[in-house]
Design a protein around this motif. Sequence first.
Motif, PDB file in Angstrom:
ATOM      1  N   GLY A 219       1.118  -0.713  -0.222  1.00  0.00           N
ATOM      2  CA  GLY A 219      -0.118   0.030   0.084  1.00  0.00           C
ATOM      3  C   GLY A 219       0.614   1.419  -0.298  1.00  0.00           C
ATOM      4  O   GLY A 219       1.961   1.095   0.794  1.00  0.00           O
ATOM      5  N   ILE A 220       0.675   1.922  -0.890  1.00  0.00           N
ATOM      6  CA  ILE A 220       1.319   3.155  -0.892  1.00  0.00           C
ATOM      7  C   ILE A 220       0.232   4.324  -0.472  1.00  0.00           C
ATOM      8  O   ILE A 220      -0.483   4.422  -0.580  1.00  0.00           O
ATOM      9  CB  ILE A 220       1.857   3.779  -2.325  1.00  0.00           C
ATOM     10  N   MET A 221       1.483   5.365   0.310  1.00  0.00           N
ATOM     11  CA  MET A 221      -0.140   6.920   0.863  1.00  0.00           C
ATOM     12  C   MET A 221       0.664   7.689   0.486  1.00  0.00           C
ATOM     13  O   MET A 221       1.698   7.959   0.379  1.00  0.00           O
ATOM     14  CB  MET A 221       0.209   6.799   2.837  1.00  0.00           C
ATOM     15  N   THR A 222      -0.197   8.897  -0.124  1.00  0.00           N
ATOM     16  CA  THR A 222       0.175  10.008  -0.264  1.00  0.00           C
ATOM     17  C   THR A 222      -1.274  11.004   0.449  1.00  0.00           C
ATOM     18  O   THR A 222      -2.543  10.464   0.591  1.00  0.00           O
ATOM     19  CB  THR A 222      -0.246   9.852  -1.580  1.00  0.00           C
ATOM     20  N   ARG A 223      -0.821  12.125  -0.287  1.00  0.00           N
ATOM     21  CA  ARG A 223      -2.204  12.793   1.044  1.00  0.00           C
ATOM     22  C   ARG A 223      -2.747  13.892  -0.598  1.00  0.00           C
ATOM     23  O   ARG A 223      -3.473  14.929  -0.558  1.00  0.00           O
ATOM     24  CB  ARG A 223      -1.928  13.726   1.668  1.00  0.00           C
ATOM     25  N   ASP A 224      -1.916  13.877  -1.467  1.00  0.00           N
ATOM     26  CA  ASP A 224      -2.348  14.583  -2.936  1.00  0.00           C
ATOM     27  C   ASP A 224      -3.041  14.022  -3.885  1.00  0.00           C
ATOM     28  O   ASP A 224      -2.512  12.160  -3.972  1.00  0.00           O
ATOM     29  CB  ASP A 224      -0.533  14.991  -3.702  1.00  0.00           C
ATOM     30  N   ALA A 225      -3.935  14.134  -4.836  1.00  0.00           N
ATOM     31  CA  ALA A 225      -5.065  13.106  -5.615  1.00  0.00           C
ATOM     32  C   ALA A 225      -3.993  13.385  -6.852  1.00  0.00           C
ATOM     33  O   ALA A 225      -4.820  11.830  -7.802  1.00  0.00           O
ATOM     34  CB  ALA A 225      -6.390  13.967  -6.126  1.00  0.00           C
ATOM     35  N   GLU A 226      -3.675  14.250  -6.906  1.00  0.00           N
ATOM     36  CA  GLU A 226      -2.978  14.574  -8.606  1.00  0.00           C
ATOM     37  C   GLU A 226      -1.655  13.342  -8.334  1.00  0.00           C
ATOM     38  O   GLU A 226      -1.319  12.230  -9.096  1.00  0.00           O
ATOM     39  CB  GLU A 226      -2.146  15.405  -8.715  1.00  0.00           C
ATOM     40  N   ILE A 227      -0.702  13.259  -7.619  1.00  0.00           N
ATOM     41  CA  ILE A 227       0.137  11.981  -6.664  1.00  0.00           C
ATOM     42  C   ILE A 227      -0.419  10.417  -7.117  1.00  0.00           C
ATOM     43  O   ILE A 227       0.100   9.603  -7.894  1.00  0.00           O
ATOM     44  CB  ILE A 227       0.764  12.169  -5.602  1.00  0.00           C
ATOM     45  N   GLU A 228      -2.138  10.520  -5.831  1.00  0.00           N
ATOM     46  CA  GLU A 228      -2.587   9.340  -6.290  1.00  0.00           C
ATOM     47  C   GLU A 228      -2.934   9.014  -7.981  1.00  0.00           C
ATOM     48  O   GLU A 228      -2.667   7.486  -8.095  1.00  0.00           O
ATOM     49  CB  GLU A 228      -3.969   9.673  -5.241  1.00  0.00           C
TER      50      GLU A 228
END
Length: 173
Positions: A96-105
């Motif tokens: 699982g990869i975590m980000t807080r940015d929708a663009e990075i997702e």
Amino acid sequence: MAAPATTNDEVEEGAEAEAPRKGGKGLIIAVILLLVLGGGGFAAFKLLGHKEADPKKKEPAKKEQLLPARYVTLDPPFVVNFEAESSVRFLQITIGIMTRDAEIEKIIKDNDPRIRNDLLLILGNQNYASVSKLEGKEDLRKRSLDAVRAVVKDSGGEAAKVEALYFTSFVMQ
């Protein structure tokens, strides 16, 4: 000395005459006491409690609000084989990869085949002795995170916005 009052009217007039004098002193004392206490409270507030914000300093409480975490699970799980003491072993990992940015997702999802390829190359190059220890798993996690960040950076995203990579399942046979 004054003669005692003999009638009710004289008693009432005497009481009315004394009341303003006593109330006047008490009122003056109460106003002075209120001013002294109020002034002391105001001075204490200004000196101790109220601090002016320095415009050059940024307070931690006024930091930018963090967006909620977004997790991208790479499905299906990774399955690789490796040799361990003359026998073939299998390693199955869900990541699982975590980000807080929708663009990075979106970048991670759009580049899923490339990310999976890079991770398979890293995972398949492991040996049993290294991944069976906690330090080896942590090193593998860091190397995998660096690989994902490299793909995001190559795709035009900010690598630092990929905050974490987690092994949500880690099975060795």
